[in-house]
Write an enzyme that holds these catalytic residues in place. Structure first.
Site, PDB file in Angstrom:
ATOM      1  N   HIS A  57       1.014  -1.130  -0.211  1.00  0.00           N
ATOM      2  CA  HIS A  57       0.152  -0.093   0.081  1.00  0.00           C
ATOM      3  C   HIS A  57       1.025   1.216  -0.216  1.00  0.00           C
ATOM      4  O   HIS A  57       1.205   1.710   0.992  1.00  0.00           O
ATOM      5  CB  HIS A  57      -0.919  -0.021   1.349  1.00  0.00           C
ATOM      6  CG  HIS A  57      -1.618  -1.421   1.620  1.00  0.00           C
ATOM      7  ND1 HIS A  57      -2.536  -1.978   0.773  1.00  0.00           N
ATOM      8  CD2 HIS A  57      -1.212  -2.057   2.600  1.00  0.00           C
ATOM      9  CE1 HIS A  57      -2.917  -2.990   1.391  1.00  0.00           C
ATOM     10  NE2 HIS A  57      -2.071  -3.210   2.374  1.00  0.00           N
ATOM     11  N   GLN A  60       1.189   4.224   2.403  1.00  0.00           N
ATOM     12  CA  GLN A  60       1.198   4.308   3.849  1.00  0.00           C
ATOM     13  C   GLN A  60       2.862   4.684   4.078  1.00  0.00           C
ATOM     14  O   GLN A  60       3.205   4.924   5.258  1.00  0.00           O
ATOM     15  CB  GLN A  60       0.998   2.853   4.456  1.00  0.00           C
ATOM     16  CG  GLN A  60      -0.631   2.644   4.228  1.00  0.00           C
ATOM     17  CD  GLN A  60      -0.871   1.195   4.805  1.00  0.00           C
ATOM     18  OE1 GLN A  60       0.044   0.574   5.362  1.00  0.00           O
ATOM     19  NE2 GLN A  60      -2.143   0.895   4.693  1.00  0.00           N
ATOM     20  N   ARG A  81      -4.310   1.354  12.987  1.00  0.00           N
ATOM     21  CA  ARG A  81      -4.922   1.494  11.872  1.00  0.00           C
ATOM     22  C   ARG A  81      -6.030   2.712  12.068  1.00  0.00           C
ATOM     23  O   ARG A  81      -6.335   3.532  11.004  1.00  0.00           O
ATOM     24  CB  ARG A  81      -6.058   0.356  11.853  1.00  0.00           C
ATOM     25  CG  ARG A  81      -6.937   0.202  10.462  1.00  0.00           C
ATOM     26  CD  ARG A  81      -7.831  -1.130  10.200  1.00  0.00           C
ATOM     27  NE  ARG A  81      -9.084  -0.690  10.930  1.00  0.00           N
ATOM     28  CZ  ARG A  81     -10.146  -1.267  10.855  1.00  0.00           C
ATOM     29  NH1 ARG A  81     -10.384  -2.301   9.729  1.00  0.00           N
ATOM     30  NH2 ARG A  81     -11.259  -1.323  11.525  1.00  0.00           N
ATOM     31  N   ARG A 209     -13.132  -9.723   6.491  1.00  0.00           N
ATOM     32  CA  ARG A 209     -13.867  -8.648   7.289  1.00  0.00           C
ATOM     33  C   ARG A 209     -14.745  -7.791   6.377  1.00  0.00           C
ATOM     34  O   ARG A 209     -15.691  -7.138   6.606  1.00  0.00           O
ATOM     35  CB  ARG A 209     -13.153  -8.314   8.443  1.00  0.00           C
ATOM     36  CG  ARG A 209     -12.191  -7.443   8.158  1.00  0.00           C
ATOM     37  CD  ARG A 209     -11.281  -6.950   9.557  1.00  0.00           C
ATOM     38  NE  ARG A 209      -9.713  -6.863   9.096  1.00  0.00           N
ATOM     39  CZ  ARG A 209      -9.303  -5.986   8.395  1.00  0.00           C
ATOM     40  NH1 ARG A 209     -10.200  -4.868   8.174  1.00  0.00           N
ATOM     41  NH2 ARG A 209      -8.041  -6.082   8.519  1.00  0.00           N
ATOM     42  N   HIS A 231      -6.693 -10.200   1.955  1.00  0.00           N
ATOM     43  CA  HIS A 231      -6.018 -10.143   3.403  1.00  0.00           C
ATOM     44  C   HIS A 231      -6.915 -11.293   4.140  1.00  0.00           C
ATOM     45  O   HIS A 231      -7.770 -11.390   3.928  1.00  0.00           O
ATOM     46  CB  HIS A 231      -6.131  -9.051   4.334  1.00  0.00           C
ATOM     47  CG  HIS A 231      -5.527  -7.760   3.759  1.00  0.00           C
ATOM     48  ND1 HIS A 231      -6.085  -6.634   3.049  1.00  0.00           N
ATOM     49  CD2 HIS A 231      -4.276  -7.337   3.979  1.00  0.00           C
ATOM     50  CE1 HIS A 231      -5.173  -5.689   2.947  1.00  0.00           C
ATOM     51  NE2 HIS A 231      -4.152  -6.111   3.271  1.00  0.00           N
ATOM     52  N   HIS A 268      -1.124 -12.281   4.495  1.00  0.00           N
ATOM     53  CA  HIS A 268      -1.121 -12.354   5.930  1.00  0.00           C
ATOM     54  C   HIS A 268      -1.947 -13.646   6.340  1.00  0.00           C
ATOM     55  O   HIS A 268      -2.966 -13.386   7.136  1.00  0.00           O
ATOM     56  CB  HIS A 268      -1.532 -11.109   6.837  1.00  0.00           C
ATOM     57  CG  HIS A 268      -1.199  -9.961   6.485  1.00  0.00           C
ATOM     58  ND1 HIS A 268       0.047  -9.518   6.438  1.00  0.00           N
ATOM     59  CD2 HIS A 268      -1.726  -8.668   6.018  1.00  0.00           C
ATOM     60  CE1 HIS A 268       0.286  -7.996   6.093  1.00  0.00           C
ATOM     61  NE2 HIS A 268      -0.958  -7.816   5.747  1.00  0.00           N
ATOM     62  N   ASP A 319       4.089  -4.457   2.154  1.00  0.00           N
ATOM     63  CA  ASP A 319       2.843  -3.863   2.816  1.00  0.00           C
ATOM     64  C   ASP A 319       2.874  -2.617   3.122  1.00  0.00           C
ATOM     65  O   ASP A 319       2.747  -1.596   2.230  1.00  0.00           O
ATOM     66  CB  ASP A 319       2.537  -4.761   4.170  1.00  0.00           C
ATOM     67  CG  ASP A 319       1.093  -4.633   4.479  1.00  0.00           C
ATOM     68  OD1 ASP A 319       0.279  -3.830   4.045  1.00  0.00           O
ATOM     69  OD2 ASP A 319       0.764  -5.422   5.431  1.00  0.00           O
TER      70      ASP A 319
HETATM   71  C1  NGQ Z   1      -4.751  -2.175   4.939  1.00  0.00           C
HETATM   72  N1  NGQ Z   1      -3.371  -3.222   6.554  1.00  0.00           N
HETATM   73  O1  NGQ Z   1      -5.564  -2.476   3.949  1.00  0.00           O
HETATM   74  O2  NGQ Z   1      -3.822  -1.091   4.829  1.00  0.00           O
HETATM   75  C2  NGQ Z   1      -4.713  -2.980   6.083  1.00  0.00           C
HETATM   76  C3  NGQ Z   1      -5.488  -2.120   7.139  1.00  0.00           C
HETATM   77  C4  NGQ Z   1      -7.818  -2.390   7.146  1.00  0.00           C
HETATM   78  C5  NGQ Z   1      -3.113  -4.310   6.898  1.00  0.00           C
HETATM   79  N2  NGQ Z   1      -4.001  -5.328   7.275  1.00  0.00           N
HETATM   80  C6  NGQ Z   1      -6.897  -1.578   6.738  1.00  0.00           C
HETATM   81  N3  NGQ Z   1      -1.853  -4.545   7.623  1.00  0.00           N
HETATM   82  O3  NGQ Z   1      -7.691  -3.302   7.485  1.00  0.00           O
HETATM   83  O4  NGQ Z   1      -8.936  -1.876   6.715  1.00  0.00           O
HETATM   84 ZN    ZN Z   2      -2.174  -5.287   3.123  1.00  0.00          ZN
END
Ligand code: NGQ
Ligand code: ZN
Length: 454
Positions: A57, A60, A81, A209, A231, A268, A319
């Site tokens: 991403h 970030q 987050r 989710r 994810h 992950h 990531d």
């Molecule tokens: C993401 N990051 O998509 O950047 C996620 C956080 C979320 C990680 N899972 C955002 N490491 O889960 O909504």
């Molecule tokens: Zn990610």
């Protein structure tokens, strides 16, 4: 046609000397160890196939260092987050492009020659679609074009705030769309991507989710081919929430309810029971591991010895881009195993095998599969994406072989990189990308602007 000769190279048949590589239109036509240098352009050092980065991403990157102060409650992935959501609230399209270009440049300097960008920042700061819905996706493509990295773009579908149709939070307003809206982004960005020399379009339901069974099915039927990334089970809370919602653990639910196969990359896949470990190894999908970010976020340790031992495929990603390093991801992957098992050379697999080589070759194969690009080895028909290790480095003066790669993974990291070639063109020379000055100063100006807003 370009005719190159590398001092040394890691070929599909192992280490070789004076390796001639013919390149046409960015693709390798022939590889010939023991070539004589007459008429060939010599590239110094030890050539490795460039590493695909299977999960990023990019935006970030610009919050690196902004979430390392302890908050009022116990810090966790979930408090990180919140910081991340607040940070992205102010990003405009120029920020997105400048940050992506800098992150991609750092990837190239660290040994990654292609990247799968898991792109979910779609809408404007109020959560409204841009007039051109694919505006931000196009900015990511422009950044990849500017610095010359191979790109698999994964437009992300973010359907809901959490398991069981939880409404999206305010911080998720820039991500959420219906399948139709997401498909307009996919179609909008397709021409820009088609203009890149080494690019691919995939699709990504964000996570179990953030997807629904219905939207997952609709997304897959609208995208019958190409990479699918998701994810899976990064946090224990996700496992608990998934059990409460469905009665099944996340990976088990996914394998029972979606046609998971070699198209899929499971990001992950951290928390797996023994049955899930065996099913992951058998299903043909790639486990997408991001060990530096997983350590930074306190996710847990992927059961790599079990899954790789059972023949599972894996690759690495950066990531959150908090630190960008191809060798560093592999080092952290092995160190997680060493720390939990109180053992050494866990992932080498068998006696006499080098850990660095096993990890580099394994992540090349899994990364190439996950990106769906013709990369991952110095072999005819694949892209001429190459990272050379610097034989002038004082630690690399010994005989060239597995030990060279072990030294790069465990000791030197980015400092081992000399040149990087993408499609046979040298984009990094002596460790520096040709556009570093311009891209880094534009990035710095954007980071300063964002800091002033905060
Ligand atoms: C993401 N990051 O998509 O950047 C996620 C956080 C979320 C990680 N899972 C955002 N490491 O889960 O909504
Ligand atoms: Zn990610």
């Amino acid at each position: 046609m370009r005719a190159l000769v590398f001092d040394y190279a890691l070929t599909p048949d192992g280490w070789a000397r004076d390796v001639g590589v013919d390149v046409e239109g960015g693709t390798i036509r022939a590889v010939a160890p023991g070539a004589d240098s007459g008429g060939r352009e010599r590239v110094r050092g030890v050539a490795l196939p460039g590493m695909p980065n299977l999960h990023s991403h990019t935006f970030q990157r610009a919050m690196a260092g902004l979430s390392e102060t302890r908050g009022p409650t116990d810090d966790s992935f979930w408090t990180w987050r919140k910081v991340m959501y607040a940070f992205l609230g102010g990003l405009d399209p120029d920020d997105v492009e400048a940050i992506a270009a800098f992150a991609f440049l750092e990837m190239l300097e660290s040994g990654f020659t292609a990247v799968a960008e898991f792109h979910y920042l779609h809408h404007d700061p109020q959560g409204r679609p841009y007039a051109e819905r694919s505006e931000l996706a196009q900015r990511v493509v422009a950044a990849a074009a500017e610095v010359g990295i191979g790109l698999t773009l994964l437009p992300v579908h973010y359907a809901q705030g959490g398991f069981g149709a939880a409404p999206p939070e305010h911080g998720q307003r820039r991500f959420v769309d219906d399948v139709e809206g997401l498909m307009r982004i996919v179609e909008g960005v397709r021409p820009a991507l088609a203009a890149l020399p080494n690019a691919r379009l995939g699709i990504a339901p964000h996570s179990l989710r953030a997807t629904t069974p219905e939207s997952l099915a609709a997304l897959l039927s609208a995208n019958p081919e190409g990479p699918v990334h998701i994810h899976v089970a990064e946090q224990v809370k996700e496992v608990e929430d998934c059990l409460a919602w469905s009665g099944a653990r996340p990976l088990a639910w996914l394998l029972d309810n979606a046609p998971v196969d070699a198209r899929w990359c499971l990001i992950h896949a951290t928390h797996l029971d023994a049955a899930e470990q065996a099913r992951l190894a058998a299903c043909g999908a790639v486990a997408g591991l991001c060990p530096i970010t997983e350590a930074n976020l306190g996710d847990g340790v992927f059961p790599a010895a079990e899954v790789l031992g059972a023949g599972g495929r894996f690759g690495v990603g950066t990531d959150s881009n908090v630190e960008i390093s191809a060798f560093g991801e592999l080092r952290q992957l092995e160190y997680g195993q060493r720390l939990t098992r109180r053992a050494r050379n866990v992932l080498a697999g068998e006696a006499g095998r080098s850990t660095g080589r096993r990890l580099w070759e394994g992540a090349l194969a899994g990364g190439a599969q996950a990106l769906g690009l013709p990369v991952g080895a110095l072999a005819p028909g694949l892209r001429a994406d190459v990272v050379t290790l610097d034989l002038d480095h004082p630690d690399l003066g010994g005989p060239v072989g597995d030990r060279t790669l072990d030294t790069a993974v465990f000791c030197l990291g980015r400092a081992a990189v000399r040149d990087v070639l993408v499609g046979g063109e040298r984009v990094v020379e002596n460790g520096r990308h040709g556009a570093r000055a311009r891209v880094a100063s534009r990035y710095a100006a954007r980071v300063a602007r964002l800091a002033a807003l905060a």
